[in-house]
Motif scaffolding. Structure first.
Motif, PDB file in Angstrom:
ATOM      1  N   ARG A 155       0.833  -1.199   0.000  1.00 54.09           N
ATOM      2  CA  ARG A 155       0.000   0.000   0.000  1.00 54.09           C
ATOM      3  C   ARG A 155       0.871   1.254   0.000  1.00 54.09           C
ATOM      4  NH1 ARG A 155      -3.750  -0.029   4.918  1.00 54.09           N
ATOM      5  NH2 ARG A 155      -1.763   0.387   5.963  1.00 54.09           N
ATOM      6  N   GLN A 194       1.154   4.161  -2.917  1.00 52.20           N
ATOM      7  CA  GLN A 194       0.925   5.576  -2.619  1.00 52.20           C
ATOM      8  C   GLN A 194       2.060   6.443  -3.149  1.00 52.20           C
ATOM      9  OE1 GLN A 194       0.465   5.451   1.633  1.00 52.20           O
ATOM     10  NE2 GLN A 194      -1.746   5.022   1.545  1.00 52.20           N
ATOM     11  N   ARG A 232      -5.723  -3.576  -6.271  1.00 51.71           N
ATOM     12  CA  ARG A 232      -5.855  -2.144  -5.971  1.00 51.71           C
ATOM     13  C   ARG A 232      -4.531  -1.415  -6.183  1.00 51.71           C
ATOM     14  NH1 ARG A 232      -7.677   0.488  -0.204  1.00 51.71           N
ATOM     15  NH2 ARG A 232      -5.545  -0.068   0.346  1.00 51.71           N
ATOM     16  N   SER A 233      -3.435  -2.004  -5.739  1.00 53.58           N
ATOM     17  CA  SER A 233      -2.126  -1.342  -5.840  1.00 53.58           C
ATOM     18  C   SER A 233      -1.651  -1.265  -7.278  1.00 53.58           C
ATOM     19  CB  SER A 233      -1.101  -2.079  -4.972  1.00 53.58           C
ATOM     20  OG  SER A 233      -1.492  -2.077  -3.612  1.00 53.58           O
ATOM     21  N   ARG A 261      -3.457   1.435  -9.051  1.00 51.80           N
ATOM     22  CA  ARG A 261      -3.043   2.768  -8.604  1.00 51.80           C
ATOM     23  C   ARG A 261      -1.755   3.226  -9.285  1.00 51.80           C
ATOM     24  NH1 ARG A 261      -3.608   5.266  -2.562  1.00 51.80           N
ATOM     25  NH2 ARG A 261      -2.784   7.342  -3.061  1.00 51.80           N
TER      26      ARG A 261
END
Length: 620
Positions: A561, A565, A598-599, A602
Motif C-alpha cells: 500500500r 501511494q 488495488r495497488s 493505482r
C-alpha cells in the motif's frame, strides 16, 4: 441471500516463514541452482579477490531466506504484454596456442595467456541504469523503484524464495527485473543486477537472466555477479559464453566450475594441447569426478579440432544440477526425465526454450513453461507447428499438434471448438489444464460470440484472457448469463465494465460456487473491490456472509500500500510476486488479491491487475 457459511482454512508457511505475517502462501524453497556434484571437495579458504569497484564479500552458494520483510520508508490501462525478454549479446575471447607438458606451471601459464582488453572511457557502459527493457519495449519507467534503498529492494527480491502461483504475476516480475531502471543507493550496481538475474533464473527465465548479466562490462563484475553469470550460462546451455569471465571468476573464487572451465575454454579457442594439460591436471587434483568430469571432457572434445570421444551414461546418476543440465544439453546428452523431476519447475522453463534440445524434450516441458509464464501463446503455437512438421517427433506429439491445427484451421466453429475441448481435457493436472487454455487462446478468439455456446463460454473466455486477449473476450459480454462463470471472468477481466455488476449477480455466482470455502467467490469480491468495480460498502452484506475481511493488515499489506501511494510501479510489482508465492491457488489469500489489484491499478497497471484477477477465477 443464500450462502453456505464456511470458514476458509488459511495455510501458513512460505512467506509467513519469513516473518511477514502473511495468512497463507505455503511453499517450499526451490532447489539450489549451484552445481553440487563435484565429488564434494574439501572447502578451501577463498583467495584474495582481485580489485574491483566496491568489492563485496564472497557470496554463499545460494541466497537464503530473509528473516523478515524490510520496513519501507514512510509515505512522503496499458496493453498487456505477454512477450519474452529481449535479445542477448554474445561475447568471445581468444588466446595464443602453446604446447604444454604435464610438468608446466599451469596456473602461471594460464594467467599469462589471458587476453587483455582496453576500453576507452567513452566505450564503457554506465552502471547508473542497467537493464534490457525500456518503457517503449515493455519495461517500467527508469524511476519505477523511486528512492528505495538498495538493501531494501535486494531483501524484497530475496523474499521470493518459492514458486509464484500466478502466470501473470511472473510475467510482470520478469518485465520489472529486466527493466532499465535507476540503480539504487547503498548497494553495488553489479550486485543489484546479480540479484535480479538470479531471481530470473528461479522463475525459469534463463535467457532473460543471461541478457541482463551481459549488460554489465566485465571490469565491473563483483564476486556475486561472476557466480550468477556462470549459472545463467549453464542454464542456457551456453558454455562458450562464460569463457570471457573465466579468468576473473577464478581470481575471486575457488569453485570447481571455474577450474573446469579453463580446459573447456582452451578447447573452444582451438588450443587442444593446453586443454588436455589443464584437464589432466584437474583430474589428478580430483577437482571434478564421475559424470561431472566426463561432461567436462566431452565438452572439451566438442571444441575446435577436439578429438575426444566420451560416452555419457546416466543410469547410476541420482542427482540433478546445473552443470549436468548445461553441459549435457550443450553436447547432446541431456539428463533423463527422472532427473528433471527432481528439479524445480523453473528448470522446465529453461528446457522448453533451449533450441539445441529435441522437440520431444521441449514439448515435455512446454506445459509447465507456459503455465509459469515463460512461454507465450505464440511461442507455444510455434513449437507445436514445428513438431507437426518434424519427421522425428513422436506419434503422440504429432497427433496433439494435429489437434491444435484443427483448433485453428477447421472450417466450422463447431469443429474448432471440438478440437479445443480435446486439448483442454487432455489432462487433469492443474498446470497442463491451464497451459492448454494458453495454447488455444487465439483459436478461441476466432469463435464468434453466441448465446448457443454459453456452455463453453467460460472456457473460451478463460482461454483468451490467459494470453491477454481481453478485448476479444469482451465481445461475449452481451451473450452471457448474469452470475455465471463467464460473467465473473468478464466482470474482472474486461477492459471496460462491459457486464452489469450488482449484488444479485454476485449472489447468483456465490450460490453456484462449489470451490472449497467458496474461495472463487471471495476472489471475485476481492478483485471487484480492488479494481474499483464494486464499492466495499455496497457489498458489505455479501462479504459478511462469506466471512471475508478486506480491512485486515499485515507487514506485506502495509508495504504494498505504501509503495502504491508513492507511485513505485517496480516496488509494487515485486511485492505482488512476494505476495503470490505458493504451490497452487488454494494457498492464495483473498486479502492479498484485493491489495494486489488495488495497488497495481493505482500505479497504472490495471491491465495486469485484471489479468491476475481473471487468472485467480479460472484456476480455482
Amino acid at each position: 441471500m443464500r450462502f453456505r457459511l464456511k470458514y476458509i482454512s488459511l495455510a501458513t508457511a512460505g512467506v509467513a516463514a519469513l516473518a511477514l505475517s502473511l495468512p497463507v502462501l505455503g511453499q517450499s524453497s526451490p532447489e539450489s541452482l549451484l552445481p553440487p556434484g563435484f565429488g564434494e571437495p574439501q572447502p578451501a579458504p577463498a583467495p584474495t579477490p582481485a580489485p574491483s569497484p566496491t568489492p563485496t564479500p564472497r557470496p554463499t552458494p545460494a541466497p537464503g531466506p530473509v528473516s523478515s520483510l524490510p520496513t519501507p520508508p514512510p509515505s512522503s490501462g496499458p496493453v498487456v504484454r505477454e512477450s519474452s525478454s529481449g535479445p542477448s549479446v554474445a561475447a568471445g575471447s581468444s588466446s595464443s596456442i602453446l604446447d604444454l607438458n604435464e610438468d608446466s606451471d599451469l596456473s602461471e601459464l594460464d594467467d599469462a595467456l589471458q587476453p587483455q582488453y582496453y576500453l576507452a572511457a567513452s566505450a564503457r557502459r554506465s552502471l547508473r541504469q542497467v537493464g534490457v527493457l525500456t518503457e517503449n519495449t515493455g519495461g517500467i519507467a527508469a524511476d519505477g523503484f523511486g528512492a528505495e534503498g538498495g538493501q531494501y529492494l535486494t531483501n524484497l527480491i530475496k523474499n521470493l524464495n518459492g514458486p509464484i502461483i500466478s502466470r501473470w504475476a511472473s510475467i510482470l516480475l520478469r518485465r520489472t527485473l529486466l527493466s532499465k531502471v535507476d540503480s539504487p543507493e547503498n548497494v553495488n550496481p553489479a550486485d543489484w543486477v546479480a540479484e535480479r538475474a538470479w531471481r530470473l533464473l528461479l522463475i525459469g527465465e534463463a535467457d532473460a537472466a543471461r541478457s541482463l548479466v551481459l549488460k554489465v562490462d566485465g571490469g565491473n563484475f563483483t564476486p556475486r555477479l561472476y557466480e550468477v553469470a556462470m549459472q545463467a550460462h549453464l542454464a542456457t546451455a551456453d558454455p562458450a559464453g562464460i569463457c570471457p569471465y573465466v579468468q576473473g571468476g577464478a581470481n575471486i573464487s575457488d569453485a570447481p566450475t571455474w577450474i573446469m572451465f579453463r580446459p573447456i575454454c582452451a578447447s573452444f579457442s582451438g588450443e587442444q594441447s593446453r586443454a588436455s594439460a589443464l584437464l589432466n591436471d584437474a583430474q589428478r587434483k580430483k577437482v571434478a569426478t564421475g559424470i561431472d568430469y566426463l561432461l567436462a571432457e566431452k565438452t572439451v572434445g566438442a571444441g575446435f579440432q577436439g578429438r575426444r570421444a566420451v560416452a555419457i551414461k546416466w543410469d547410476d546418476i541420482e542427482y540433478f544440477n546445473n552443470w549436468r543440465f548445461g553441459l549435457g544439453s550443450a553436447t547432446g546428452v541431456e539428463p533423463p526425465d527422472r532427473l528433471y523431476e527432481q528439479a524445480g519447475r523453473h528448470v522446465q522453463g529453461w528446457r522448453a526454450r533451449a533450441p539445441m534440445l529435441s522437440r520431444d524434450s521441449r514439448m515435455k516441458a512446454a506445459d509447465t513453461a507456459a503455465a509459469i509464464g515463460v512461454m507465450s501463446n505464440t511461442a507455444m503455437v510455434d513449437l507445436y507447428a514445428a513438431t507437426y512438421d518434424d519427421p522425428e517427433a513422436s506419434d503422440d506429439l504429432k497427433a496433439r499438434a494435429s489437434t491444435l491445427r484443427q483448433a485453428y484451421t477447421s472450417p466450422t466453429a463447431t469443429g474448432r471448438l471440438d478440437a479445443m475441448r480435446t486439448l483442454w481435457m487432455r489432462s487433469d493436472g492443474a498446470l497442463t489444464s491451464y497451459s492448454a487454455k494458453i495454447l488455444t487462446a487465439r483459436a478461441a478468439a476466432r469463435i464468434p460470440a453466441s448465446a448457443d455456446l454459453n456452455d463453453s463460454g467460460a472456457d473460451l473466455i478463460a482461454s483468451m484472457l490467459s494470453a491477454g486477449l481481453d478485448r476479444n473476450a469482451a465481445a461475449w459480454s452481451e451473450k452471457l448469463v448474469s452470475g455465471s462463470d463467464a460473467w465473473a471472468l468478464l466482470a474482472v477481466g474486461a477492459p471496460d465494465q462491459s457486464v452489469t455488476i450488482n449484488n444479485d449477480a454476485i449472489d447468483e455466482f456465490a450460490d453456484n460456487d462449489e470451490s472449497s470455502g467458496q474461495l472463487r467467490s471471495k476472489f471475485l469480491l476481492a478483485s471487484l473491490v480492488g479494481l474499483g468495480r464494486a464499492d466495499l460498502s455496497t457489498v458489505e452484506d455479501i462479504t459478511n456472509d462469506l466471512e471475508l475481511d478486506l480491512n485486515g493488515s499485515t507487514k506485506w499489506t502495509i508495504a504494498i500500500r505504501s509503495a502504491a501511494q508513492r507511485g513505485q510501479a517496480g516496488t509494487v510489482a515485486v511485492l505482488t510476486a512476494v505476495g503470490m508465492q505458493g504451490r497452487d491457488w488454494t494457498a492464495m489469500s483473498p486479502l492479498h488479491l484485493f491489495y494486489i489489484t488495488r495497488s497495481l491499478k493505482r500505479v497504472g497497471m490495471e491491465a495486469e491487475a485484471r489479468m491476475i484477477a481473471a487468472e485467480a477465477l479460472s484456476r480455482t
